[in-house]
Design an enzyme around this catalytic site. Sequence first.
Site, mmCIF file in Angstrom:
data_model
loop_
_atom_site.group_PDB
_atom_site.id
_atom_site.type_symbol
_atom_site.label_atom_id
_atom_site.label_comp_id
_atom_site.label_asym_id
_atom_site.label_seq_id
_atom_site.Cartn_x
_atom_site.Cartn_y
_atom_site.Cartn_z
ATOM 1 N N ASP A 226 -18.631 27.309 10.845
ATOM 2 C CA ASP A 226 -19.897 27.961 10.509
ATOM 3 C C ASP A 226 -20.849 27.008 9.791
ATOM 4 O OD1 ASP A 226 -21.307 30.690 10.067
ATOM 5 O OD2 ASP A 226 -21.264 29.842 8.052
ATOM 6 N N GLU A 297 -21.132 25.714 14.901
ATOM 7 C CA GLU A 297 -22.369 26.493 14.864
ATOM 8 C C GLU A 297 -23.414 25.752 14.045
ATOM 9 O OE1 GLU A 297 -24.680 30.199 13.021
ATOM 10 O OE2 GLU A 297 -23.651 28.618 11.940
HETATM 11 C C1 NOJ Z 1 -23.957 31.721 10.473
HETATM 12 C C2 NOJ Z 1 -23.351 33.049 10.722
HETATM 13 O O1 NOJ Z 1 -23.275 33.246 12.109
HETATM 14 C C3 NOJ Z 1 -24.228 34.080 10.033
HETATM 15 O O2 NOJ Z 1 -23.868 35.385 10.398
HETATM 16 C C4 NOJ Z 1 -24.114 33.860 8.553
HETATM 17 O O3 NOJ Z 1 -24.974 34.739 7.874
HETATM 18 C C5 NOJ Z 1 -24.483 32.412 8.206
HETATM 19 N N1 NOJ Z 1 -23.877 31.454 9.070
HETATM 20 C C6 NOJ Z 1 -24.035 32.087 6.802
HETATM 21 O O4 NOJ Z 1 -22.638 31.941 6.784
#
Ligand code: NOJ
Length: 566
Positions: A226, A297
């Site tokens: 993430d 991500e």
């Molecule tokens: C990306 C995640 O997909 C999202 O849902 C989240 O709020 C942020 N990162 C922070 O972790």
Amino acid sequence: MSSCLLRFITALLLCAVSATAADTVDWWESATLYQTYPRSFMDSDGDGIGDLNGITSRLAFLKEIGVTATWISPIYDSPMADMGYDVSNYTKIYPVFGTMEDFDAMLAKAHELDLKLILDFVPNHSSDECEWFQKSILREDGYDDWYVWDDGKIDPETGERSPPSNWRATFGGSAWTWVEERQQYYLHQFLAKQPDFNFTNPAVRERMKDVMKFWLDRGVDGFRMDATNFLVEKRFENGTFPDEPEGGIDPNGNTKFPNQIYTVDLWEDTEIIYEWREFLDEYQRLNGGDTRVMIIEAYSNVTVLSGYISNGTNVGGQMPMNFNFVSLNENSTAETVETQVNAWMDVIWAKHKMANWVANNHDNSRLPTRMGESKVDAMTMIIHGLPGTSVTYYGEEIGMPDYAAACSGDPCNFRDPERTPMQWNGSKNAGFSTGNTTWLPVNPNYPFLNVQVQRGVARSSLQIFKGMTALKKTLAFKAFKEDGGFSYGALSKQVFQVVRTAIDREEYRVLANLGNQIEYFDGLVNKTMEYVLLNSYSPHRYGDKLDLNGRIYLMPYEAVVLRWTA
Ligand code: NOJ
Ligand code: MG
């Protein structure tokens, strides 16, 4: 050697290459990946919130629709300020989702079905309720420096204290919050309840690997990392944090988000990713098994993402997610699609020979709502038709749109509509839960939009999805590196084509009309092909033949897959 013999040997070699090409593609490279959002997928105990046993009970469905791996949004213990992206214990299951035994059972079931299971991993920040943060507040031995702490600035005239820099949090407000107890500010690039780790501290880096090892030892097949573009922030030698250039004033008179040159996309982030990859590869070397994959991500540009994959010396994540399709909207045409595909292929494919396609996730409005419901099946054909890995967000396979009445108290609130419960059937709560309420309301369209009504119906979204995942397993779709090949492009403003070929054996052609006009083309190719997949806008029938040498027509929103075999 005679030229004749040389040609013969070359031909033999080529033959050998084409026969093995499909095997040289690692499992993740042409996978059908599925994002499971645990809160919303399936509730097993009637509390209105999805859970692990619920997921386990639906793994057979993933198998049925041709999924090869699923990544699951966070399942760790959490106060749920950001729906699990605020982890309070990295090695404990959130009790509402179940227990560690439930987790092991879910993983065992997935592997029994030959499905890979990938966990979301949240390394940039923990919850403020995490024991590590609590220890850090108290400057407990070894934890003092685990988060990014600073005294802030003191105005020499007034003596007033202000945050260390002008940095802004993604979810609004200053990225710095004062803690009375410690008499310092801490950094949080998201919510105040999500303090950022200090990734320049080797102890933090080591602990993250320990956590990964914990889950790898249980048998997970990889991680979705993430927010990796937020891992490291700029700090001057003298310990201060530089202000970012302001972004001006928006029409409502608010200061726009600063240009995040010191907080996002620092090259040090990439170094950490290389470290993780080394760790994962080493784990595989010691323990055997298939490649443990790292999905990443980051809403970063392709240059940054290319660096995540490799830099010529180091290797990093196999799959930085490609969010180019997430920006498609009602005005997007086939030409827009081509632009977005090129934006990825020109850099990432050209350098690394890898691709993946994401059109939906839990942070963005769903595709039917963004682009229009009539384009759903055409986009499914395009997404799965393109080479590489397709990534599907639960409900995408049946064309679930957003449901805007939803409201859970998400910090952004705007993300609830794409997180409503999965629509399984026409019974109470769409078959998602037997409870009296569900954590988000079920979309009232569920009686006619659900898995059960679409299953087995030739032109339903689900059936088209299944058709495409089945095609992804054929040689023409898999052997895309050495032999065969692919081509794609907009044939006109609104018609997108993808061609997948196993040379001299078979060829598939996706023709998708994203517009509301009839389109025609003359002499596309000197082949007669057969309709093998049709959406509901097509006047043709399965098995009909089409001479592509002549004039062919596509009805408004018609999308089809054609096949030619030698
Ligand atoms: C990306 C995640 O997909 C999202 O849902 C989240 O709020 C942020 N990162 C922070 O972790
Ligand atoms: Mg439940």
